[in-house]
Design a protein around this motif. Structure first.
Motif, PDB file in Angstrom:
ATOM      1  N   MET A 230      -1.678  -7.570   1.223  1.00  0.00           N
ATOM      2  CA  MET A 230      -3.027  -6.325   0.933  1.00  0.00           C
ATOM      3  C   MET A 230      -4.273  -6.399   0.779  1.00  0.00           C
ATOM      4  O   MET A 230      -3.881  -6.475  -1.010  1.00  0.00           O
TER       5      MET A 230
ATOM      6  N   ASP B 235       1.052  -3.122   0.877  1.00  0.00           N
ATOM      7  CA  ASP B 235       2.206  -4.156   1.820  1.00  0.00           C
ATOM      8  C   ASP B 235       3.071  -4.366   0.531  1.00  0.00           C
ATOM      9  O   ASP B 235       3.019  -3.717  -0.168  1.00  0.00           O
TER      10      ASP B 235
ATOM     11  N   LYS C 168       4.555  -5.431   7.570  1.00  0.00           N
ATOM     12  CA  LYS C 168       3.825  -5.257   6.557  1.00  0.00           C
ATOM     13  C   LYS C 168       3.894  -4.488   5.531  1.00  0.00           C
ATOM     14  O   LYS C 168       3.939  -3.950   4.224  1.00  0.00           O
ATOM     15  N   ALA C 169       3.381  -2.872   5.868  1.00  0.00           N
ATOM     16  CA  ALA C 169       3.320  -1.736   5.121  1.00  0.00           C
ATOM     17  C   ALA C 169       4.522  -1.693   4.738  1.00  0.00           C
ATOM     18  O   ALA C 169       5.552  -1.870   4.457  1.00  0.00           O
TER      19      ALA C 169
ATOM     20  N   ARG D 240       4.035   2.517   9.877  1.00  0.00           N
ATOM     21  CA  ARG D 240       3.227   2.854   8.447  1.00  0.00           C
ATOM     22  C   ARG D 240       3.172   4.138   8.131  1.00  0.00           C
ATOM     23  O   ARG D 240       2.827   5.171   9.423  1.00  0.00           O
TER      24      ARG D 240
END
Length: 350
Positions: A1, A207, A258-259, A268
């Protein structure tokens, strides 16, 4: 991130689109100011400034006889040229009262922020010679605003909030079951706020890769896009590790997700979701005042200052660009330090 991640790029793009929608509702001569806001401020601030300018033009259509039956984007420049400080004072009164049709009733703090937008707008218009005088310069100041009236939790309230999250109390069986599915996530978020003081925007933007258990740090993106690393204490480490290892895998089946913090919808978490979560737990914790992410940030900042007395440390950890901001919001509130100072005998005449 990071500030160049897809999440932040999408956020910037979406907010810029909203600003352009606002700009379409404003006269063409305001375009330079809106563009300067986008260039010189973080995107959320630019959006607030643009929204407040539109609010002022709506005020003109409602209260200025010369703007009757005009759309906000049809108001001519000579209307602005004719404004004086009394018009600005009327705008402040308009924002503080109900006209029977629409009630604004904004708080003193909100009004102060909107007036900051107005001063920025009219200063730009005067500097660029669109108008000859800035009508906000002689307008009334909001004397009722108390800068140090900042909400934060007491030690007991903070502990009760954490206990409520651990117990996962909720109003109904259905909501209780839903809460249990994200109990480790909620505890990690509350623990993170109370032990690092990060902003809610920084929290939702994290992330999984931003958590480094080897270096014992988390990476966040501050206002303006600056990346920084904060160290985790034991409580943050344990709650984050527990969530990442034991609960997060149940919230997504996408290995590319990724969150860090995910909702039950498997995407997210949004700012409003965290705000709603805190509202629920503050009720079960028996806390009467509102508890927002910023309340927890202020609680952390105050506790850190009270324990260290180091205002520069607090400013650095909270990401304040100007230490005077930290002094105003934290040091000035420290009654215990004031009492301690009174107990010190500096001169006894001997």
């Amino acid at each position: 991130m990071g500030k160049n991640s897809r999440y932040y790029k999408d956020l910037q793009k979406a907010k810029t689109a909203k600003i352009r929608e606002i700009q379409d509702q404003l006269p063409l001569y305001t375009g330079g100011y809106i563009d300067s806001c986008i260039r010189n401020h973080r995107i959320n601030t630019a959006y607030e400034y643009a929204s407040d300018v539109l609010l002022f033009f709506r005020f003109l259509t409602a209260k200025n006889p010369r703007c009757k039956n005009k759309k906000t984007n049809e108001i001519p420049l000579d209307i602005l040229e004719a404004l004086n400080c009394e018009d600005i004072n009327e705008f402040q009164s308009y924002m503080k009262a109900s006209d029977g049709i629409r009630s604004h009733m904004v708080s003193d703090r909100t009004l102060a922020r909107k007036m900051a937008s107005m001063r920025s707008f009219f200063a730009y218009m005067a500097e660029k010679d669109f108008i000859s005088d800035d009508p906000t310069l002689k307008a009334d100041k909001n004397k009722k605003l108390v800068e140090n009236d900042i909400k934060r939790l007491s030690t007991d309230e903070a502990n009760r909030l954490i206990h409520a999250v651990k117990e996962t109390k909720a109003a109904t069986n259905r909501s209780c079951a839903r809460s249990r599915n994200v109990s480790k996530r909620d505890l990690a978020i509350v623990t993170l706020f109370l032990n690092t003081g990060i902003r809610v925007s920084e929290c939702v933007g994290m992330d999984v890769s931003d958590v480094d258990f080897v270096k014992n740090t988390i990476k966040i993106v501050r206002k303006g896009g600056k990346e920084t690393h904060l160290y985790m204490n034991k409580n943050v480490q344990e709650t984050l590790r527990d969530y990442i290892q034991n609960e997060r895998p149940l919230l997504t089946d996408d290995p590319k997700e990724k969150a860090l913090f995910l909702s039950l919808k498997r995407n997210r978490m949004a700012v409003r979701s965290i705000e709603a979560m805190l509202k629920k737990f503050k009720t079960s914790a028996g806390i009467s005042d509102n508890v927002s992410p910023h309340t927890l940030r202020r609680t952390y900042g105050t506790t850190l200052y009270n324990k260290t007395g180091d205002i520069y440390m607090v400013a650095d950890v909270l990401g304040h660009k100007d230490v005077n901001t930290t002094v105003k919001h934290y040091a000035a509130m420290d009654e215990e330090h004031k009492k301690s100072a009174a107990e010190v005998n500096l001169y006894d005449g001997d």
